[in-house]
Design a protein around this motif. Structure first.
Motif, PDB file in Angstrom:
ATOM      1  N   LYS A  14       0.636  -1.292   0.098  1.00 48.83           N
ATOM      2  CA  LYS A  14       0.055  -0.207  -0.190  1.00 48.83           C
ATOM      3  C   LYS A  14       0.770   1.384  -0.055  1.00 48.83           C
ATOM      4  CE  LYS A  14      -4.044   1.955   2.194  1.00 48.83           C
ATOM      5  NZ  LYS A  14      -4.788   2.307   0.868  1.00 48.83           N
ATOM      6  N   ASP A  18      -4.072   5.983  -1.569  1.00 49.00           N
ATOM      7  CA  ASP A  18      -5.039   4.968  -1.734  1.00 49.00           C
ATOM      8  C   ASP A  18      -4.530   4.315  -3.046  1.00 49.00           C
ATOM      9  OD1 ASP A  18      -6.844   4.181  -0.009  1.00 49.00           O
ATOM     10  OD2 ASP A  18      -8.411   5.378  -0.468  1.00 49.00           O
ATOM     11  N   THR A  20      -2.118   1.076  -4.444  1.00 49.44           N
ATOM     12  CA  THR A  20      -1.704  -0.130  -3.933  1.00 49.44           C
ATOM     13  C   THR A  20      -0.770  -0.871  -5.252  1.00 49.44           C
ATOM     14  OG1 THR A  20      -3.272  -0.686  -2.310  1.00 49.44           O
ATOM     15  CG2 THR A  20      -1.914  -2.578  -2.976  1.00 49.44           C
TER      16      THR A  20
END
Length: 242
Positions: A14, A18, A20
């Motif tokens: 991560k 936001d 990944t």
């Protein structure tokens, strides 16, 4: 060579905003695709899908929690192997035919895929001599300048031919983030594929140099910042733009 169980094939990391990183750590770094997952309010964004030797949707829960826009940065084997697992598939129109009709030749499997690109092999029945990408016809053809939205985030499609004719990058102005595909990353750039074009590559690099980027997530190798992007582009143009 050791074989890795399917449930251990993928790795997730991560990052900020936001985003990944999903990758396949048992593939050697040069061939290891960075799969980028972006969490959105109404739908998620997935850029590329790896080699496809293990199901992505089955073994990385992140990719099946919401509706996903599965974007193809370009159609080489290491980037489109699990594309068929996602119903919403987006690719630039210049490579739509390759995504729909992949062969071992036109996806670069021939001459690239052998056991020696792995540090450990995928689970049985995988065989490098029989590996091929599955057909995944596009549900949407991308255009330069188009904006993809997740409901709360907007990514502009930038057509970046050169490495391949339908290569794209995605630019999020709000976070100054570029998901770059294989046009630029912090490693040895590939300019000699059967459908590479140096004039296009030079023009794409010049275009990217004008974007106020803070973070670049490339198709391979670790992410880097805008300063490093300009160093890479400067070095590339010094060598090739003569």
């Amino acid at each position: 060579m050791e074989r890795i169980p399917a449930q251990k094939w993928y790795r997730t990391t991560k990052l900020a905003d936001d985003i990944t990183l999903i990758d396949e750590p048992y593939i050697k770094q040069f061939y290891r695709c960075n799969i980028w997952h972006v969490r959105g309010r109404h739908k998620d964004l997935l850029v590329d899908s790896g080699m496809g030797v293990v199901s992505l949707r089955e073994h990385v829960a992140l990719t099946s929690e919401k509706s996903v826009m599965a974007v193809v940065s370009h159609t080489h084997f290491d980037h489109i192997g699990c594309q068929h697992e996602f119903p919403n598939r987006l690719v630039h129109k210049a490579e739509a035919d390759l995504l729909a009709h992949p062969t071992r030749q036109n996806t670069l499997v021939e001459g690239c895929v052998a056991d020696d690109i792995f540090d450990a092999l995928p689970p049985k029945p995988y065989k490098s001599s029989e590996y091929a990408v599955k057909s995944a016809p596009a549900s949407h053809l991308l255009e330069d300048g188009e904006v993809l939205t997740t409901g709360d985030r907007n990514f502009e499609v930038i057509h970046t031919p050169g490495h391949s004719p339908g290569g794209i990058a995605l630019w999020e102005k709000a976070t100054e983030t570029l998901i770059a595909g294989d046009i630029v990353y912090d490693g040895p750039l590939v300019t000699d594929c059967y459908h590479s074009n140096m004039a296009d590559y030079i023009n794409s690099m010049k275009r990217l140099a004008d974007i106020p980027v803070r973070t670049i997530h490339g198709g391979h190798f670790p992410s880097f910042d805008g300063k490093r992007l300009h160093e890479i582009i400067h070095t590339f143009l010094k060598e090739h733009d003569k």
